[in-house]
Motif scaffolding. Structure first.
Motif, PDB file in Angstrom:
ATOM      1  N   ASP A 162      -6.612   1.066   2.214  1.00 18.81           N
ATOM      2  CA  ASP A 162      -7.227   1.662   0.884  1.00 18.81           C
ATOM      3  C   ASP A 162      -8.282   2.600   0.973  1.00 18.81           C
ATOM      4  O   ASP A 162      -8.407   3.751   0.158  1.00 18.81           O
ATOM      5  CB  ASP A 162      -8.228   0.225   0.459  1.00 18.81           C
ATOM      6  CG  ASP A 162      -8.040   0.559  -1.291  1.00 18.81           C
ATOM      7  OD1 ASP A 162      -7.361   1.019  -1.832  1.00 18.81           O
ATOM      8  OD2 ASP A 162      -9.217   0.185  -1.728  1.00 18.81           O
ATOM      9  N   THR A 163      -8.917   2.873   2.259  1.00 21.81           N
ATOM     10  CA  THR A 163      -9.828   3.897   2.388  1.00 21.81           C
ATOM     11  C   THR A 163      -9.068   5.222   2.520  1.00 21.81           C
ATOM     12  O   THR A 163      -9.243   6.267   1.807  1.00 21.81           O
ATOM     13  CB  THR A 163     -10.429   3.901   4.006  1.00 21.81           C
ATOM     14  OG1 THR A 163     -11.287   2.471   4.012  1.00 21.81           O
ATOM     15  CG2 THR A 163     -11.139   4.960   4.251  1.00 21.81           C
ATOM     16  N   PHE A 197       0.798  -1.234  -0.005  1.00 20.20           N
ATOM     17  CA  PHE A 197      -0.146  -0.074   0.109  1.00 20.20           C
ATOM     18  C   PHE A 197       0.795   1.212   0.250  1.00 20.20           C
ATOM     19  O   PHE A 197       0.439   2.086  -0.680  1.00 20.20           O
ATOM     20  CB  PHE A 197      -0.833   0.005   1.106  1.00 20.20           C
ATOM     21  CG  PHE A 197      -2.152  -0.562   1.103  1.00 20.20           C
ATOM     22  CD1 PHE A 197      -3.027  -0.013   0.039  1.00 20.20           C
ATOM     23  CD2 PHE A 197      -2.442  -1.986   1.414  1.00 20.20           C
ATOM     24  CE1 PHE A 197      -4.148  -0.765  -0.248  1.00 20.20           C
ATOM     25  CE2 PHE A 197      -3.608  -2.698   1.163  1.00 20.20           C
ATOM     26  CZ  PHE A 197      -4.587  -2.098   0.374  1.00 20.20           C
ATOM     27  N   LEU A 198       1.894   1.340   0.830  1.00 22.63           N
ATOM     28  CA  LEU A 198       2.662   2.415   0.967  1.00 22.63           C
ATOM     29  C   LEU A 198       3.416   2.796  -0.419  1.00 22.63           C
ATOM     30  O   LEU A 198       3.489   3.818  -0.872  1.00 22.63           O
ATOM     31  CB  LEU A 198       3.665   2.468   2.047  1.00 22.63           C
ATOM     32  CG  LEU A 198       3.092   2.452   3.449  1.00 22.63           C
ATOM     33  CD1 LEU A 198       4.161   2.149   4.578  1.00 22.63           C
ATOM     34  CD2 LEU A 198       2.221   3.564   3.561  1.00 22.63           C
ATOM     35  N   ASP A 199       3.768   1.502  -1.219  1.00 20.16           N
ATOM     36  CA  ASP A 199       4.245   1.788  -2.354  1.00 20.16           C
ATOM     37  C   ASP A 199       3.440   2.368  -3.357  1.00 20.16           C
ATOM     38  O   ASP A 199       4.010   2.846  -4.731  1.00 20.16           O
ATOM     39  CB  ASP A 199       5.024   0.596  -2.966  1.00 20.16           C
ATOM     40  CG  ASP A 199       6.154   0.069  -2.079  1.00 20.16           C
ATOM     41  OD1 ASP A 199       6.767   0.876  -1.252  1.00 20.16           O
ATOM     42  OD2 ASP A 199       6.722  -0.969  -2.012  1.00 20.16           O
ATOM     43  N   THR A 200       2.092   2.326  -3.281  1.00 18.00           N
ATOM     44  CA  THR A 200       1.211   2.648  -4.405  1.00 18.00           C
ATOM     45  C   THR A 200       0.301   3.941  -3.911  1.00 18.00           C
ATOM     46  O   THR A 200      -0.589   4.278  -4.280  1.00 18.00           O
ATOM     47  CB  THR A 200       0.112   1.391  -4.566  1.00 18.00           C
ATOM     48  OG1 THR A 200      -0.319   1.143  -3.628  1.00 18.00           O
ATOM     49  CG2 THR A 200       0.944   0.373  -5.200  1.00 18.00           C
ATOM     50  N   CYS A 246      -6.020  -4.227  -2.342  1.00 22.16           N
ATOM     51  CA  CYS A 246      -7.135  -4.448  -1.820  1.00 22.16           C
ATOM     52  C   CYS A 246      -8.019  -5.475  -2.160  1.00 22.16           C
ATOM     53  O   CYS A 246      -8.527  -6.282  -1.376  1.00 22.16           O
ATOM     54  CB  CYS A 246      -8.049  -3.158  -1.425  1.00 22.16           C
ATOM     55  SG  CYS A 246      -9.191  -3.094  -0.027  1.00 22.16           S
ATOM     56  N   ALA A 247      -8.234  -5.553  -3.408  1.00 18.83           N
ATOM     57  CA  ALA A 247      -9.229  -6.428  -4.023  1.00 18.83           C
ATOM     58  C   ALA A 247      -8.498  -7.782  -3.544  1.00 18.83           C
ATOM     59  O   ALA A 247      -9.265  -8.715  -3.329  1.00 18.83           O
ATOM     60  CB  ALA A 247      -9.481  -6.277  -5.298  1.00 18.83           C
ATOM     61  N   GLU A 248      -7.378  -7.968  -3.669  1.00 18.90           N
ATOM     62  CA  GLU A 248      -6.625  -9.356  -3.530  1.00 18.90           C
ATOM     63  C   GLU A 248      -6.914  -9.979  -2.122  1.00 18.90           C
ATOM     64  O   GLU A 248      -7.074 -11.075  -1.870  1.00 18.90           O
ATOM     65  CB  GLU A 248      -5.201  -9.227  -3.678  1.00 18.90           C
ATOM     66  CG  GLU A 248      -4.684  -9.524  -5.172  1.00 18.90           C
ATOM     67  CD  GLU A 248      -3.401  -8.865  -5.448  1.00 18.90           C
ATOM     68  OE1 GLU A 248      -2.837  -8.668  -6.312  1.00 18.90           O
ATOM     69  OE2 GLU A 248      -2.599  -9.294  -4.431  1.00 18.90           O
TER      70      GLU A 248
END
Lengths: 134, 134, 134, 134
Positions: free
Chosen positions: D39-40, B7-10, D115-117
């Motif tokens: 993701d939020t 997540f941090l990378d995206t 997040c979907a994964e």
């Protein structure tokens, strides 16, 4: 009488603050978490969404900190000032920021006015508890 | 690679610390909350329940503080040092206490040894993040 | 007027049930979570700990399910019956069990009587909401 | 080995499902809650905010239901099918919706793909646990 006060009056453990001050904080923390959950949802329903993003993030942070603080101050028997005091300070800080953020939207969004009130009351109750805790 | 690091990378926002240090803290906070929930349940299943009560309370406190801290440090865009720093300090304090408490039971209860490890790792990761946060 | 009702009266989204029934459920869920946190702590302070273990576990479960249900029914705009209905059914079931468990201890522990009342009220409010939700 | 599996291997209580299936579900629930929180925050940082609102609400719901479900399935000793089964069904439903919602944004937002994964893995693990629970 609120549940928090009823519990403190029947609690078999030791309380590290005045029962009225502690019950007021527990009630204010619970109400503030509930208000911030509701205001996040109401903010997401507004047209001027880009202007609401900061308010949404503050409400999410305020929900998390109030929920944790309610749990910690409810468990009085292993009370530890090294945990409770910084947590209450973090809670005062986020309630102040979230209250300020919501107040800015209060003229246009009535739900932000309601949330600002809950944040102000919680900020005040946590300050009182910080003063009262041994 | 852990979800936190992915997540941090995206992440389209701004991060206020080294991504590796922040991801390690998020993973350690999530693991520690999960470990404390599991250890509370295991403690409640032991015969020497009176001796486990302090450990149960510490695990409940640790769950609440780790969960809130994970939320706050995951939301980097409205990062506020007045909230994040005392919260991380509270988290370091409860992870230290809970780790100490669990370690005392580790010779007799293997689940307390596992929980102590999760607490130690989380305490360390939160200290590193406190140093790394701008 | 409760915060829940004030929010529903100022909510810019669509509500999928009567506002009074929904507000009563949100308030009851919030109070029940708070009561179960307090009762867990009070139970852990009692002498007859071995007899309280089942009550503690039920209170922990009831806290978790009420907290999640409060969040889900507060977010009305993406309301999904496939999520909300089974969650409310799980909440009715744990409030019933936890209320029964606490009632058994009510003659000896006043805090369990208070918790039983919060569970009964929440069970009732969730049943009403299940009937009212479209 | 994950903490969940280490705890189940040292748990003094009774487990109502295969330990591998249960540990996989606990790990997937914890990861999914963490992914939905991240993701939020990432969604709130995007330019096309109006298109992300549904995804944000689904992620908030998914966080709440996964967190509660992780707690309930971690407490195996007072296991109650009337609570655990509908809760797992609600969890499967929100993981499915949230996974679908995130997948729609995956071509443009890499964080939604991550997040979907996590949602797909959690939906699958909860279905397996529903089949495995006595």
């Amino acid at each position: 009488m609120s549940y928090a006060r009823q519990f403190l009056d029947t609690y078999p453990g030791t309380i590290n603050a005045d029962a009225g001050v502690l019950a007021a904080a527990i009630d204010a923390l619970s109400d503030c978490a509930q208000a911030c959950i509701a205001d996040t949802e109401a903010d997401l329903s507004e047209q001027n969404l880009a202007e609401m993003v900061k308010c949404i993030r503050l409400c999410l942070d305020c929900t998390d900190v109030c929920t944790a603080t309610m749990g910690i101050v409810s468990r009085q028997t292993e009370y530890d000032a090294n945990v409770a005091r910084p947590l209450l300070q973090a809670c005062v800080a986020i309630c102040k920021s979230c209250g300020d953020g919501c107040e800015r939207h209060a003229p246009h969004h009535a739900h932000c006015r309601v949330c600002a009130e809950a944040c102000r009351r919680c900020e005040h109750a946590c300050r009182e508890l910080l003063d009262a805790l041994r």
